[in-house]
Design a protein around this motif. Structure first.
Motif, PDB file in Angstrom:
ATOM      1  N   VAL A  33       0.817  -1.220   0.000  1.00  0.00           N
ATOM      2  CA  VAL A  33       0.000   0.000   0.000  1.00  0.00           C
ATOM      3  C   VAL A  33       0.849   1.268   0.000  1.00  0.00           C
ATOM      4  O   VAL A  33       0.328   2.360  -0.233  1.00  0.00           O
ATOM      5  N   THR A  38       0.298   1.503  -6.119  1.00  0.00           N
ATOM      6  CA  THR A  38      -0.711   0.680  -5.451  1.00  0.00           C
ATOM      7  C   THR A  38      -2.111   0.981  -5.981  1.00  0.00           C
ATOM      8  O   THR A  38      -2.431   2.126  -6.303  1.00  0.00           O
ATOM      9  N   ILE A  40      -4.818  -0.271  -4.167  1.00  0.00           N
ATOM     10  CA  ILE A  40      -5.657  -0.725  -3.066  1.00  0.00           C
ATOM     11  C   ILE A  40      -6.921   0.122  -2.911  1.00  0.00           C
ATOM     12  O   ILE A  40      -7.976  -0.377  -2.493  1.00  0.00           O
TER      13      ILE A  40
END
Length: 202
Positions: A33, A38, A40
């Motif tokens: 993360v 990333t 996410i």
């Protein structure tokens, strides 16, 4: 199901241990993360792991929510009492273990993510005080019992084991084994379980 997480996160480990204990099949996808690329946030707007992707494509966030849900999927290795004070006691153990982790992670972020000139030693001391008091409370509550919540392995033990394992991993200078030998005895016993052996933080 698919679990998104990292090999170092104690919260991800908690979910992985529960999946193993419940003998549930789940794909594990690594995600950093902190990396610039990333993704996410596409599955968890809070930008955190673990994140559990359900069969219908929806996301479940927060490890405490996940493990409570996973315990309902199969009668194998029931980790939570059905209701009442016993269930609340196990959840309080989990909250205590997670609270110790929350404080320790704040210290790690302060020391590793903030410029040295902006770091607050008073903030670090405050958080480390929570860690010390949390460990003392765990040890006092455990006493000479074989497991956290009585005579049976429960989610309380999973949460405490993951917290202690992460502290040893990231804060070896915290001598919790010396200060609380009953916690060390419990942790050593938990570390023999395949679910713990297969999820050692790295």
């Amino acid at each position: 199901m698919k679990l998104i997480g990292s090999l170092a996160s104690p919260y991800v480990r908690k979910v992985r241990v529960v999946l193993a204990e419940k003998k549930l099949d789940c794909q594990f996808e690594l995600e950093n993360v902190w990396a610039a690329d990333t993704s996410i946030q596409t599955v968890n707007p809070l930008g955190k792991v673990p994140c559990l992707i359900m069969e219908d494509g929806s996301s479940m966030i927060d490890s405490r929510v996940m493990v409570e849900y996973l315990d309902t999927l199969t009668p194998v290795c029931k980790l939570l009492p059905p209701n009442g004070r016993d269930r609340a006691d196990v959840k309080c153990w989990e909250a205590l273990a997670d609270g110790v982790l929350d404080a320790a992670i704040l210290v790690r972020l302060e020391r590793t993510q903030r410029p040295a000139e902006l770091q607050s030693e008073a903030w670090v001391e405050r958080q480390m005080g929570k860690v010390a008091l949390g460990l003392s409370s765990m040890a006092q509550r455990l006493g000479e019992s074989p497991f956290c919540a009585g005579n049976h392995y429960t989610l309380a033990d999973v949460a405490v084991g993951c917290a202690l394992g992460w502290l040893s991993f990231r804060f070896p200078e915290i001598l919790w084994r010396d200060d609380h030998p009953n916690l060390a005895k419990l942790f050593d016993k938990l570390s023999e379980r395949p679910s713990f052996k297969d999820t050692v933080p790295q």
